[in-house]
Design an enzyme around this catalytic site. Structure first.
Site, PDB file in Angstrom:
ATOM      1  N   SER A  13      40.955  54.379  27.647  1.00  0.00           N
ATOM      2  CA  SER A  13      39.596  54.112  28.144  1.00  0.00           C
ATOM      3  C   SER A  13      39.089  55.143  29.148  1.00  0.00           C
ATOM      4  CB  SER A  13      39.488  52.706  28.759  1.00  0.00           C
ATOM      5  OG  SER A  13      39.805  51.721  27.807  1.00  0.00           O
ATOM      6  N   SER A  17      38.226  60.358  23.763  1.00  0.00           N
ATOM      7  CA  SER A  17      37.614  60.419  22.426  1.00  0.00           C
ATOM      8  C   SER A  17      36.140  60.793  22.507  1.00  0.00           C
ATOM      9  CB  SER A  17      37.770  59.078  21.699  1.00  0.00           C
ATOM     10  OG  SER A  17      39.126  58.826  21.435  1.00  0.00           O
ATOM     11  N   ASP A  37      45.241  57.567  18.122  1.00  0.00           N
ATOM     12  CA  ASP A  37      44.831  56.260  17.591  1.00  0.00           C
ATOM     13  C   ASP A  37      44.669  56.301  16.072  1.00  0.00           C
ATOM     14  OD1 ASP A  37      44.857  55.169  20.102  1.00  0.00           O
ATOM     15  OD2 ASP A  37      42.675  55.151  20.360  1.00  0.00           O
TER      16      ASP A  37
END
Length: 195
Positions: A13, A17, A37
């Site tokens: 978080s 990305s 991921d």
């Protein structure tokens, strides 16, 4: 000539990305975004018992590292989205990647903001970012750092893009190679910290 690896390291978080997606929009040369991921998402969805899970996760991370190394050695530029939350991961990468062609970027974010994002996302175990917070940056050495608490993903991507032509030598990976001794990453040697 090996491809360049832009190695984004931060907790879950932290915005890695989002930064990677922005980088793909602004970098002049072709890059591949390789998030870990995506590798976890490729795995079958069958239930895995607690005795199997540590080995399975470790093998996944080991395969991910080798896939990144293979892409870069074939001449592809790569943006890696990573979490260095276990002691063996960084030495494994340092031993595999062409150290001169890695830009190690620390993606930092305040714990309060990480917890807020984690709760808003709803797709991560509660407390995952807090569990990773101290470990992820423990090695302490980067080519560049950005802070997503105060800067947007687009701002961080622009900062990284501007840094690339000016990157120093030795790189952080070259300096880490002198101090870290890559060791064989064999499954089952330690408790797993979830990705």
């Amino acid at each position: 000539m090996p491809g360049l690896i832009i190695f984004l390291n931060g907790t879950s978080s932290s915005g890695k990305s989002s930064i990677a997606k922005e980088l793909l929009q602004i970098l002049n040369e072709p890059y591949f975004h390789m998030p870990v991921d995506a590798f976890h998402a490729m795995r079958t969805r069958r239930e895995v018992g607690p005795e199997e899970l540590p080995d399975l996760l470790r093998r996944t991370w080991m395969g991910f590292h080798r896939a990144v190394a293979g892409m870069a050695e074939a001449g592809n530029n790569v943006v890696v989205d990573h979490v260095l939350s276990e002691d063996w991961r960084l030495p494994d990468c340092v031993g595999l990647f062409n150290a001169r062609h890695v830009v190690l970027v620390g993606v930092r974010c305040s714990l309060e903001e990480l917890e807020r994002r984690e709760q808003a996302r709803g797709d991560r175990p509660a407390g995952l970012a807090a569990m990773q917070f101290e470990r992820v940056h423990a090695h302490g050495l980067y080519d560049l750092e950005c802070n997503t608490t105060t800067a947007s993903a687009a701002d961080c991507a622009r900062q990284i893009s501007a840094f690339l032509p000016e990157r120093p030598t030795p790189t952080a990976f070259e300096r880490l190679r002198r101090t870290l001794r890559p060791e064989p990453a064999t499954p089952g040697q330690e408790a797993v910290a979830l990705s």
